[in-house]
Design a protein around this motif. Structure first.
Motif: not given
Length: 158
Positions: A25-36, A110-122
């Motif tokens: 019931x909210x707006x959800x997004x997933x982005x890469x590290x550059x905000x795409x 963050x992946x299991x190996x510590x790599x930052x892959x982006x953001x998840x947001x609401x």
């Protein structure tokens, strides 16, 4: 209800994300590290009036009110550099051309190996709440001015 994860053998990751995010019931997004934008749930696609096919060329920053972009840009840049979450409120232009106030809460992915892959947001539309708060503030200011200029004694009884 059954759990669906990244390692479900018969379901691609993007399908699992959509399965969880689209009915929310909210707006959800997933982005890469550059905000795409990598994924927007149905509510957010409808808010901006775009389709999944538009994501590769979609620039969400172009929908932000210019006055808010000056404030929000540095907040997001610091969060990206520090790989930490952030919360902001800003006005975004929707598909009908109206500005709506969205509160965004985001956390790094963050992946299991510590790599930052982006953001998840609401994103939550708080326009009515903000308008009601502003109206209450104006009413209180008006009442305070009235009471300050009242030529006699007054009190309020509950």
């Amino acid at each position: 209800m059954r759990a669906v994860g990244n390692n479900h053998p018969s379901m691609p990751h993007s399908q699992a994300v959509a399965l969880m995010a689209d009915p929310a019931p909210v707006m959800i997004w997933l982005s890469d590290v550059n905000g795409q934008c990598l994924h927007l749930n149905k509510r957010l696609l409808a808010f901006w009036g775009i389709s999944n096919e538009d994501l590769a060329s979609f620039d969400w920053t172009s929908t932000m009110h210019p006055d808010d972009a000056l404030r929000v840009g540095p907040i997001v840049a610091v969060a990206v550099a520090a790989k930490r979450g952030f919360s902001v409120e800003a006005r975004y232009r929707n598909h009908a051309g109206q500005y709506r106030i969205l509160r965004t809460d985001a956390e790094p992915t963050i992946e299991a190996d510590g790599t930052h892959t982006g953001f998840i947001g609401v994103n939550i539309d708080v326009t009515e709440e903000a308008e009601a708060t502003a109206a209450l503030r104006r009413s209180e200011e008006r009442f305070a001015r009235f009471m300050a200029h009242l030529p006699g004694l007054a009190w309020i009884k509950d």
